[in-house]
Design a protein around this motif. Structure first.
Motif, short mmCIF file in Angstrom:
data_model
loop_
_atom_site.label_atom_id
_atom_site.label_comp_id
_atom_site.label_asym_id
_atom_site.label_seq_id
_atom_site.Cartn_x
_atom_site.Cartn_y
_atom_site.Cartn_z
N HIS B 267 0.82 -1.22 0.00
CA HIS B 267 0.00 0.00 0.00
C HIS B 267 0.85 1.26 0.00
O HIS B 267 0.77 2.06 0.91
N PHE B 268 1.68 1.40 -1.01
CA PHE B 268 2.45 2.64 -1.09
C PHE B 268 1.60 3.77 -1.67
O PHE B 268 1.56 4.87 -1.15
N PHE B 269 0.95 3.47 -2.78
CA PHE B 269 0.25 4.54 -3.50
C PHE B 269 -1.23 4.23 -3.68
O PHE B 269 -1.91 4.88 -4.46
N THR B 270 -1.73 3.21 -3.01
CA THR B 270 -3.13 2.84 -3.21
C THR B 270 -4.05 3.89 -2.58
O THR B 270 -3.64 4.66 -1.72
N ALA B 271 -5.31 3.86 -3.03
CA ALA B 271 -6.27 4.82 -2.50
C ALA B 271 -6.63 4.47 -1.05
O ALA B 271 -6.87 5.34 -0.23
N GLY B 272 -6.67 3.18 -0.74
CA GLY B 272 -6.96 2.78 0.63
C GLY B 272 -5.72 2.17 1.28
O GLY B 272 -4.62 2.26 0.74
N ASN B 276 -0.35 6.57 -0.15
CA ASN B 276 -0.30 8.02 -0.37
C ASN B 276 0.01 8.29 -1.84
O ASN B 276 1.14 8.16 -2.29
N MET B 277 -1.02 8.70 -2.58
CA MET B 277 -0.84 8.87 -4.03
C MET B 277 0.04 10.05 -4.38
O MET B 277 0.82 10.01 -5.32
N MET B 278 -0.08 11.12 -3.58
CA MET B 278 0.73 12.30 -3.90
C MET B 278 2.22 12.00 -3.79
O MET B 278 3.04 12.64 -4.44
N MET B 279 2.55 11.03 -2.96
CA MET B 279 3.96 10.66 -2.83
C MET B 279 4.49 10.16 -4.17
O MET B 279 5.62 10.45 -4.56
N TYR B 280 3.67 9.40 -4.89
CA TYR B 280 4.10 8.92 -6.21
C TYR B 280 4.37 10.10 -7.13
O TYR B 280 5.40 10.16 -7.81
N VAL B 281 3.43 11.05 -7.13
CA VAL B 281 3.57 12.17 -8.05
C VAL B 281 4.85 12.96 -7.73
O VAL B 281 5.60 13.37 -8.62
N ASN B 282 5.12 13.13 -6.44
CA ASN B 282 6.36 13.81 -6.05
C ASN B 282 7.60 13.03 -6.48
O ASN B 282 8.53 13.58 -7.05
N LEU B 283 7.57 11.72 -6.20
CA LEU B 283 8.76 10.91 -6.52
C LEU B 283 9.01 10.89 -8.02
O LEU B 283 10.14 11.07 -8.48
#
Ligand code: HEM
Ligand SMILES: [Cu+2]
Lengths: 207, 661
Positions: B267-272, B276-283
């Motif tokens: 569950h790194f970028f999952t919605a539940g 944390n999805m924003m973390m993906y966008v930052n990375l």
């Protein structure tokens, strides 16, 4: 003859070596430092991810519920002492004692393997207790960060075994000595990463 | 788990393409593959290719192979672009166009990924391999074997992304696969896994190459070539490779985390689940923004070589050029957030990143002015590399101004995700990166192959690309202002967008003509190669060391390693009439090795195994990997000697030709 070669290639900068081979050693070591730097950025990313997801326990356990301080301390001591014995192996190479190089590398590999075994059994215990990486963002990042380090250690052990075999077969050749030096750099690097894991994941997690 | 599942993982008959258009792409790729295999077999060239190319550790040959693969991928990526242009020109109102929505999504995802990773990166590493060792007066790269591994990893990644045409489908989540769309819950097929693993494998190759060339430039420069005497192309490559070393590990980590989400249910970028999805966008953008500078810096370097040579003057403002490279390297890590101003970071953060983005335009502007100053009062020769440069200067400046506009958070809230953005980044990446690499390719082609490219067809190609580009992307700026979002597969007729989309389609077709001109150029040049032979090794009146060797250079590049006394080393040597020394010695060079191919081949199996959950295949790949590395480690016979006598003969021939010209 052999002995002087062994000694010189470790003390890079020695004037007696042909200039091209000194330069080649130099380049390899510099290249390896660059590689370590990329690995460092990789770990830095994983640490950042862990820092973001640390509190996202999603109803599952937090760090303080699952970390076992004495156990972690034992792991730490294993790994730190393996760094020490790795240094002893390098020292023996300086003294050109193949027997001792092999011995200390063996000890280092053994310590490293015990570290990996302890980590695996810890992971096994957690998963068996229903605390797996699918439970929460926090646990995903915990297993991934610590596991990536563990994977590095495991690969280091394999590398060590291969290198020891090569030293037994062919002695302390220039090539082997250079690899020994790179391997020990790698090993100390993993030690440093572990210190960060120990502090940021475990100490700060338990408190 | 039953046996079929164990053996085939998620593979089944249904993964093969079902619709005719989707099948068309696959069948086309298979036919092209068979045609190539047939031709090589027919002309009995397998042995030759294997011995002299595939297993070669010579960076000049590896460079040529990089470019060959990238050109094939350019054709694939352009075909995708033409399909999208056709779709958007026709899919309006009642008409649904030629593609289904899902197919359209796969196509823009594949187009973006392929163009960035397997065209632009490939052309860049190709040119770097061809030129950098020669330009810094070195016989080789720092780690020749690693170089071959990098190249073959690039090929393995490209193969995997093409395989998705035939087996299964490709990602529909765009070229950067933002979650949660790219997560298993919303993209359940193997498409995103193909995306992850082809980029991961190709990216690993890039990372290793980055280390290799960084070390090469730092350690292998000719004696006397201090950093401030280094040619600009090598400087920009040094900057780009430093960015690779710092940025690509972030990509490696990000892709791995997304893979863990999809494959192991993390569950790194999952919605539940506490992701944390924003973390993906930052990375992804912490890698992504440096990436665009990784691509553009070498193009800047190429123009810094081309402009002085064809203006007959030395580069203006060398020191400021160096400083601006360094500034760009540092600044490019401080602007990533401009890609998602709209995603809730807040006014202060947006203001900071907006200002930083405007600041990074300054060193770029310095470069533009220096090139113009170099031309000023120069004796300009309007060769095709120079034409690419002039097309670049005009378009790149316009695209850059559009970029500074987008850097304004308030404006970006309107323009984000619109076709204005698509127009902006294509202006930077086509007229910046691609035009730059085309110029470099034309410029250094005679060095590598011994004859110049046909100028007539080269100029035709340039004009087609220029006109085509303006027509294809000019309308997108306007459409963006009119509110057209990117990634549209259909729009309403009453919006009045169709005429502009048709113009864009015509532009794309003209770009296609440009590509055809380039193919004809290659054909004509090879046909007339005897007429266009470069016998001097210095067809343009070059300034840096690569022009001091014969064309093509011998495997060892320099019989006697050069000693450098100033900037523009070869130019100064020519002016003062210094001739190289003539006492030759044996040269030790790395022997060919096939192990790079094996390593990449096994990585490919691992990738394919993970994409389809065929675990035994992935494990087999890992074992193969281990064995290959052992073989390399225990191989003592990795070098060969080129005799002094052989070198004397070659050099004598080169120098006598020099004397008679
Ligand atoms: C040969 C001329 C080219 C044409 C006609 C073309 C056309 C297009 C079109 C129509 C789109 C979709 C726009 C939309 O979202 O509606 C697109 C997207 C894109 N293109 Fe190109 N392109 C070209 C070259 C390139 C090159 C050389 C690169 C990079 C090196 C590139 C990178 C991209 C990327 C990254 C996207 C975004 C994909 C996405 O939305 O996920 N393109 N292009
Ligand atoms: Cu950016």
């Amino acid at each position: 003859m052999k002995s002087s070669i062994a000694h010189e290639s470790l003390t890079i900068g020695n004037e007696k070596l042909p200039i091209e081979s000194r330069a080649a050693d130099n380049t390899t070591v510099f290249g390896f430092w660059m590689f370590l730097m990329t690995d460092f950025v990789l770990f830095a990313s994983l640490f950042a991810v862990y820092a973001v997801l640390r509190g996202n326990t999603f109803g599952g356990p937090a760090g303080k519920d699952i970390f076992n301080a004495p156990y972690i301390l034992t792991e730490t001591i294993l790994l730190l002492s393996s760094s020490f014995t790795c240094g002893l192996a390098l020292l023996s190479a300086h003294k050109n004692s193949k027997r001792f190089v092999v011995f200390w590398l063996g000890v280092t590999a053994l310590l490293g393997a015990s570290f990996v075994a302890m980590e695996l059994s810890e992971f096994g215990r957690l998963v068996a207790g229903g605390v797996g990486w699918q439970t929460s963002g926090f646990l995903s990042s915990y297993f991934t960060l610590v596991g990536t380090h563990g994977l590095h250690v495991a690969l280091g052990v394999v590398w060590m075994i291969v290198l020891t075999t090569s030293i037994v077969m062919r002695g302390l050749t220039r090539g082997n000595l250079r690899k020994l030096m790179l391997m020990s750099l790698f090993w100390h690097f993993l030690d440093i990463v572990w210190i960060f894991i120990f502090t940021i994941v475990y100490m700060m997690g338990i408190n | 788990m039953n046996w079929t599942e164990f053996i085939f993982g998620k593979l089944s008959w249904s993964v093969f393409p079902q619709s005719p258009i989707a099948m068309g792409g696959g069948i086309f790729m298979v036919l092209v593959g068979f045609a190539i295999i047939f031709l090589i077999t027919y002309y009995k060239k397998w042995g030759y290719l294997w011995k002299h190319w595939f297993t070669s550790l010579d960076p000049k040959k590896i460079g040529v192979m990089y470019i060959a693969v990238s050109v094939v991928m350019l054709v694939r990526g352009s075909a995708d672009a033409f399909l999208m242009r056709a779709q958007q020109a026709t899919s309006v109102g009642a008409s649904q166009g030629i593609l289904s929505a899902s197919h359209f999504q796969q196509i823009f995802s594949a187009h973006g990924s392929i163009m960035i990773f397997f065209v632009a990166m490939g052309l860049m590493f190709g040119l770097i391999n061809l030129v950098v060792p020669l330009q810094i007066g070195s016989r080789d790269v720092a780690f020749p074997f690693l170089n071959s591994v990098s190249f073959w990893l690039f090929v393995a990644g490209a193969a995997l992304i093409n395989l998705s045409l035939i087996v299964g489908d490709f990602s529909t989540a765009g070229w950067l696969s933002y979650p949660p769309l790219s997560e298993l819950a919303f993209s359940p097929t193997s498409g995103v896994d193909y995306w992850i693993w082809s980029l991961q494998i190709g990216g690993l190759g890039s990372l290793l190459s980055g280390i290799n060339f960084l070390v090469t430039i730092v350690k292998n420069r000719a004696s006397g070539m201090t950093f401030m005497r280094m040619p600009m192309f090598s400087w920009t490559v040094l900057g780009a490779m430093s960015l690779v070393v710092f940025a690509f590990p972030i990509l490696t980590a990000t892709l791995a985390l997304l893979a863990l989400d999809r494959t192991l249910g993390m569950h790194f970028f999952t919605a539940g689940g506490g992701g944390n999805m924003m973390m993906y966008v930052n990375l992804i953008w912490a890698w992504g923004h440096p990436e665009v500078y990784i691509l553009i810096l070498p193009a800047f370097g190429i123009f810094s070589e081309v402009v002085p040579v064809f203006s007959g003057k030395k580069l203006a403002g060398y020191t400021s050029m160096v400083l601006s490279v360094i500034a760009i390297v540092f600044l490019s890590f401080t602007v990533w957030l401009h890609h998602f101003f709209t995603m809730g970071a807040g006014g202060d953060v947006n203001a900071f990143f907006g200002i930083m983005t405007a600041v990074i335009a300054i060193p770029t502007g310095v470069k533009i002015f220096n090139w113009l100053f170099t031309m000023y009062r120069g004796r300009i020769r309007f060769t095709s590399p120079m034409l690419w440069f002039m097309g670049f200067v005009v378009l790149f400046t316009l695209g850059g101004v559009a970029g500074v506009l987008l850097a304004e958070p308030a404006a970006d809230f309107q323009l984000h995700n619109s076709l204005f953005l698509v127009a902006h980044f294509h202006t930077m990446i086509v007229s910046g990166v691609l035009f730059g690499y085309f110029a470099g390719f034309t410029f250094w082609f005679p060095k590598i192959f011994g004859f110049t490219l046909d100028e007539r067809w080269g100029k035709r190609a340039f004009w087609a690309w220029l006109v085509g580009f303006i027509l294809a992307f000019g309308p997108l700026y306007i459409l963006g202002f009119m509110g057209a979002t990117r990634r549209l597969d259909h729009y309403a007729a009453n919006l009045g967008w169709q005429p502009l989309f048709i113009v864009a389609g015509i532009g794309a077709a003209i770009i296609g003509l440009g590509l055809i001109c380039q193919v004809i150029q290659m054909y004509v040049s090879i046909k007339n190669r005897h007429k266009n032979r470069d016998t001097t090794g210095d067809p343009w009146g070059g300034r840096s060391l690569e022009w001091s060797t014969s064309s093509p250079p011998p495997a060892y590049n320099f019989a006697v390693l050069p000693v450098v006394h100033g900037r523009d080393a070869f130019w100064t040597a020519k002016q003062s009439g210094t001739v190289a020394a003539h006492r030759y010695e044996d040269i030790v060079m790395p022997r060919n090795s096939a192990i790079g191919i094996f390593i990449a081949g096994f990585v490919f199996l691992i990738g394919f195994g993970i994409v389809w959950h065929i675990w035994w295949l992935a494990i087999l790949g890992l074992i193969g990997e281990f064995v290959s590395m052992l073989l390399r480690m225990f191989d003592d016979d990795t070098e060969e000697i080129i005799s002094a006598e052989h070198i004397r003969v070659h050099e004598a021939a080169h120098h006598s030709r020099h004397a008679t010209i």
